[in-house]
Write a protein that holds these residues in place. Sequence first.
Motif, PDB file in Angstrom:
ATOM      1  N   SER A  93     -46.013 -15.807  23.936  1.00  0.00           N
ATOM      2  CA  SER A  93     -46.834 -14.608  23.837  1.00  0.00           C
ATOM      3  C   SER A  93     -48.302 -14.955  23.663  1.00  0.00           C
ATOM      4  O   SER A  93     -48.680 -15.545  22.640  1.00  0.00           O
ATOM      5  CB  SER A  93     -46.367 -13.752  22.652  1.00  0.00           C
TER       6      SER A  93
ATOM      7  N   GLN B 112     -44.683   0.947  25.723  1.00  0.00           N
ATOM      8  CA  GLN B 112     -45.511   1.152  26.911  1.00  0.00           C
ATOM      9  C   GLN B 112     -44.640   1.347  28.151  1.00  0.00           C
ATOM     10  O   GLN B 112     -44.927   2.198  28.996  1.00  0.00           O
ATOM     11  CB  GLN B 112     -46.468  -0.020  27.114  1.00  0.00           C
TER      12      GLN B 112
ATOM     13  N   ASN C 145     -44.711  -3.307  23.523  1.00  0.00           N
ATOM     14  CA  ASN C 145     -44.513  -3.444  24.967  1.00  0.00           C
ATOM     15  C   ASN C 145     -43.415  -2.520  25.465  1.00  0.00           C
ATOM     16  O   ASN C 145     -43.555  -1.874  26.514  1.00  0.00           O
ATOM     17  CB  ASN C 145     -44.188  -4.893  25.332  1.00  0.00           C
TER      18      ASN C 145
ATOM     19  N   PHE D 247     -45.083  -6.741  18.496  1.00  0.00           N
ATOM     20  CA  PHE D 247     -45.628  -6.830  19.851  1.00  0.00           C
ATOM     21  C   PHE D 247     -44.555  -6.440  20.881  1.00  0.00           C
ATOM     22  O   PHE D 247     -44.837  -5.734  21.851  1.00  0.00           O
ATOM     23  CB  PHE D 247     -46.150  -8.236  20.154  1.00  0.00           C
TER      24      PHE D 247
END
Length: 173
Positions: free
Chosen positions: A87, A126, A123, A119
């Motif tokens: 990442s 989204q 994601n 994180f």
Amino acid sequence: MTSESGAHQDGSGHEVGPTLPGRTEMDEAVHVIKDNADRLFAWDYERDRGQLVTLYNKAMSSQWNSVTDLDWATDVDPERLVAEQDSPMLAVTRIAGTLPGSPLSKWSEKEYSKLGIEFFKANLSQFMHGEQGAMMTAAKIVETVPWIDAKYYASTQTWTRPGTPRCSPSTSP
């Protein structure tokens, strides 16, 4: 009194339906986007655009079903995924932790792992919102194109099989 189904009971113990969210809760969850697109209702149901018919048939046969196509018994270890991934955001955060006076300088590996999981969640969120936007866009195409073949194809992008979430493993059976 509320039952397992989410319904509440009246004074005599009979279920009277689910409890509805309040106006504030609905306003926070629903956002209205106004547009001025005409909706076209097709009276001609003749399927005469061969390429669109072929595309529609391919889309129909390619639909996936998360209930049957995914192995929901697979154990997912978020910490292992964070450890195995590369990442860039987590790498930048780790570098920031080495800078003099950084508030991250005292973070343990456990805290970096938790951040990596966050994180991942961001994601996935989204993707979920992107899927909703794509679904709404395809639905708008269904409304606005004049040909039934185009409406059929665009509709394949707005639906899934019954009981199949588009992009939500958290709703697994």
